[in-house]
Scaffold this motif. Structure first.
Motif, PDB file in Angstrom:
ATOM      1  N   ASP A 228       0.819  -1.216   0.000  1.00  0.00           N
ATOM      2  CA  ASP A 228       0.000   0.000   0.000  1.00  0.00           C
ATOM      3  C   ASP A 228       0.857   1.272   0.000  1.00  0.00           C
ATOM      4  O   ASP A 228       0.678   2.163   0.826  1.00  0.00           O
ATOM      5  CB  ASP A 228      -0.940  -0.026   1.218  1.00  0.00           C
ATOM      6  CG  ASP A 228      -2.097   0.942   1.046  1.00  0.00           C
ATOM      7  OD1 ASP A 228      -2.404   1.277  -0.115  1.00  0.00           O
ATOM      8  OD2 ASP A 228      -2.668   1.368   2.060  1.00  0.00           O
ATOM      9  N   LEU A 229       1.800   1.322  -0.925  1.00  0.00           N
ATOM     10  CA  LEU A 229       2.698   2.467  -1.019  1.00  0.00           C
ATOM     11  C   LEU A 229       2.443   3.237  -2.318  1.00  0.00           C
ATOM     12  O   LEU A 229       2.075   2.639  -3.323  1.00  0.00           O
ATOM     13  CB  LEU A 229       4.159   1.994  -1.017  1.00  0.00           C
ATOM     14  CG  LEU A 229       4.580   1.128   0.157  1.00  0.00           C
ATOM     15  CD1 LEU A 229       5.955   0.518  -0.096  1.00  0.00           C
ATOM     16  CD2 LEU A 229       4.587   1.950   1.445  1.00  0.00           C
ATOM     17  N   SER A 230       2.644   4.547  -2.272  1.00  0.00           N
ATOM     18  CA  SER A 230       2.575   5.340  -3.501  1.00  0.00           C
ATOM     19  C   SER A 230       3.805   5.064  -4.350  1.00  0.00           C
ATOM     20  O   SER A 230       4.848   4.681  -3.821  1.00  0.00           O
ATOM     21  CB  SER A 230       2.569   6.838  -3.207  1.00  0.00           C
ATOM     22  OG  SER A 230       1.620   7.160  -2.257  1.00  0.00           O
ATOM     23  N   VAL A 231       3.679   5.296  -5.647  1.00  0.00           N
ATOM     24  CA  VAL A 231       4.826   5.160  -6.538  1.00  0.00           C
ATOM     25  C   VAL A 231       5.071   6.488  -7.250  1.00  0.00           C
ATOM     26  O   VAL A 231       4.152   7.069  -7.828  1.00  0.00           O
ATOM     27  CB  VAL A 231       4.584   4.064  -7.612  1.00  0.00           C
ATOM     28  CG1 VAL A 231       5.772   3.982  -8.562  1.00  0.00           C
ATOM     29  CG2 VAL A 231       4.330   2.721  -6.954  1.00  0.00           C
ATOM     30  N   VAL A 232       6.311   6.961  -7.170  1.00  0.00           N
ATOM     31  CA  VAL A 232       6.727   8.121  -7.958  1.00  0.00           C
ATOM     32  C   VAL A 232       7.702   7.614  -9.019  1.00  0.00           C
ATOM     33  O   VAL A 232       8.650   6.898  -8.694  1.00  0.00           O
ATOM     34  CB  VAL A 232       7.437   9.192  -7.100  1.00  0.00           C
ATOM     35  CG1 VAL A 232       7.907  10.353  -7.973  1.00  0.00           C
ATOM     36  CG2 VAL A 232       6.519   9.697  -5.992  1.00  0.00           C
ATOM     37  N   VAL A 233       7.432   7.952 -10.262  1.00  0.00           N
ATOM     38  CA  VAL A 233       8.321   7.532 -11.338  1.00  0.00           C
ATOM     39  C   VAL A 233       9.112   8.738 -11.827  1.00  0.00           C
ATOM     40  O   VAL A 233       8.560   9.779 -12.157  1.00  0.00           O
ATOM     41  CB  VAL A 233       7.526   6.911 -12.512  1.00  0.00           C
ATOM     42  CG1 VAL A 233       8.487   6.396 -13.558  1.00  0.00           C
ATOM     43  CG2 VAL A 233       6.631   5.803 -12.008  1.00  0.00           C
ATOM     44  N   GLU A 234      10.418   8.541 -11.849  1.00  0.00           N
ATOM     45  CA  GLU A 234      11.340   9.628 -12.155  1.00  0.00           C
ATOM     46  C   GLU A 234      11.858   9.492 -13.589  1.00  0.00           C
ATOM     47  O   GLU A 234      11.976   8.380 -14.087  1.00  0.00           O
ATOM     48  CB  GLU A 234      12.493   9.422 -11.188  1.00  0.00           C
ATOM     49  CG  GLU A 234      13.468  10.501 -10.999  1.00  0.00           C
ATOM     50  CD  GLU A 234      14.424  10.063  -9.895  1.00  0.00           C
ATOM     51  OE1 GLU A 234      14.113  10.290  -8.721  1.00  0.00           O
ATOM     52  OE2 GLU A 234      15.459   9.465 -10.222  1.00  0.00           O
ATOM     53  N   GLY A 235      12.123  10.618 -14.239  1.00  0.00           N
ATOM     54  CA  GLY A 235      12.794  10.581 -15.545  1.00  0.00           C
ATOM     55  C   GLY A 235      11.916  10.225 -16.727  1.00  0.00           C
ATOM     56  O   GLY A 235      12.406   9.720 -17.733  1.00  0.00           O
ATOM     57  N   ILE A 252       2.642   8.657  -9.689  1.00  0.00           N
ATOM     58  CA  ILE A 252       2.983  10.077  -9.673  1.00  0.00           C
ATOM     59  C   ILE A 252       4.163  10.234 -10.629  1.00  0.00           C
ATOM     60  O   ILE A 252       5.113   9.442 -10.569  1.00  0.00           O
ATOM     61  CB  ILE A 252       3.364  10.518  -8.242  1.00  0.00           C
ATOM     62  CG1 ILE A 252       2.166  10.285  -7.298  1.00  0.00           C
ATOM     63  CG2 ILE A 252       3.820  11.972  -8.216  1.00  0.00           C
ATOM     64  CD1 ILE A 252       2.559  10.077  -5.854  1.00  0.00           C
ATOM     65  N   ILE A 253       4.080  11.212 -11.525  1.00  0.00           N
ATOM     66  CA  ILE A 253       5.106  11.350 -12.564  1.00  0.00           C
ATOM     67  C   ILE A 253       6.010  12.549 -12.298  1.00  0.00           C
ATOM     68  O   ILE A 253       5.542  13.673 -12.128  1.00  0.00           O
ATOM     69  CB  ILE A 253       4.464  11.515 -13.962  1.00  0.00           C
ATOM     70  CG1 ILE A 253       3.494  10.365 -14.272  1.00  0.00           C
ATOM     71  CG2 ILE A 253       5.554  11.655 -15.033  1.00  0.00           C
ATOM     72  CD1 ILE A 253       4.147   9.048 -14.624  1.00  0.00           C
TER      73      ILE A 253
END
Ligand code: C2E
Ligand code: CA
Ligand code: CA
Ligand code: CA
Length: 277
Positions: A228-235, A252-253
């Motif tokens: 149950d964690l958020s995901v931030v995608v980098e690059g 999340i971008i």
């Protein structure tokens, strides 16, 4: 030939010397930079699929008097060899807190992520330092995320958990930066009070064309879902990558496709005032 071999050796050595010199020079200059206000607080938007709050990661820049703008890629590694990195992180944290307070007064809803180096987080007085910062700046700590890397988790896991638990009571969120690039195992995830995983650009570059990278990122999304964690995608830089990622979930971008890191004042200019109900 022997001659060529020798020549290469010479070039190699002088390169080494040069970079050792540079690194010494950078370290000296960095100490001055902290005193002379040469460091600059940049922000890069993190685009949320639903949330109305404006999210950003704080990224340091160094405006050197003679060398111009220097990337953190050049000096963070050098700063991490000593407590210079602690001073740098503290400077950025302070900027972030003041920025949040200032924007909140203007009626703008912001949330800032700050990079915390391992050397800094593992200091015995880290909790007290953050408590003092919250008290001094009056920041609403719910608007603050601290990004730590996996390197921290292989030190003293009990200590890490205690610090996170303690600071979570103020509302601070924790994110694991460059998730999957370190040496730690997945086992710690079930113990750690973290909120978010950040996927490094390295895994994203070829996500639309390389099946291995795709599978790897998909696996990280699944891990995030499990805990149950958020995901931030980098690059993220192009539409193909975005399409693939949106097919995996609604992360999340953070990427040049939407925004580059810019000075905090410029970033603030583009914010809308939160709607009052
Ligand atoms: P990071 O924490 O992984 O930060 C993300 C890096 O990816 C940033 O590089 C950002 O500008 C870059 N990036 C984001 N989206 C894109 C994209 O679409 N394309 C490309 N080409 N790059 C993208 P930056 O600002 O050069 O920072 C490099 C690293 O320096 C950071 O990597 C972080 O590890 C470190 N760093 C930066 N600021 C701080 C700080 O205040 N404290 C500490 N301890 N480290 C910092
Ligand atoms: Ca980061
Ligand atoms: Ca990093
Ligand atoms: Ca990264």
């Amino acid at each position: 030939s022997k001659e060529l071999g020798q020549r290469q050796t010479v070039i190699f050595n002088s390169d080494l010397l040069k970079s050792a010199n540079d690194s010494f020079e950078i370290e000296k200059d960095l100490e001055k930079a902290l005193k002379n206000n040469e460091l600059v607080f940049y922000l890069q938007s993190q685009i949320h699929p639903t949330n109305k709050t404006h999210f950003a990661e704080s990224l340091i820049r160094w405006h050197h008097p003679t060398k111009g703008m220097i990337s953190p890629m050049v000096f963070i590694g050098i700063a991490e060899k000593s407590d210079l990195i602690v001073q740098i992180d503290q400077w950025m944290l302070t900027q972030a807190c003041h920025f949040i307070v200032q924007q909140t007064l203007l009626g703008k809803s912001v949330h800032i992520s700050v990079n915390i180096s391992g050397r800094h987080f593992t200091k015995p007085d880290f909790i007290e330092e953050i408590e003092t910062l919250i008290a001094k700046t009056g920041v609403d700590a719910h608007k603050l995320t601290l990004e730590i890397t996996e390197s921290v988790l292989v030190t003293d896991l009990e200590d890490v958990i205690e610090k996170m638990r303690h600071l979570r009571r103020y509302g601070i969120r924790f994110s694991i930066d460059d998730f999957g690039t370190g040496y730690s195992s997945l086992a710690y995830l079930k113990k750690l009070p973290v909120h978010e995983l950040k996927i490094d650009k390295l895994f994203i570059n070829e996500i639309a064309t390389n099946p291995d990278d795709f599978k790897l990122v998909r696996a990280i999304f699944e891990v995030a879902k499990t805990f149950d964690l958020s995901v931030v995608v980098e690059g993220v830089e192009d539409e193909h990558q975005l399409e693939v990622l949106n097919g995996l979930g609604k992360p999340i971008i953070q990427g040049f496709i939407y925004a580059k890191p810019i000075p905090a004042n410029d970033w603030a200019q583009q914010l809308t005032v939160a709607q009052s109900v």
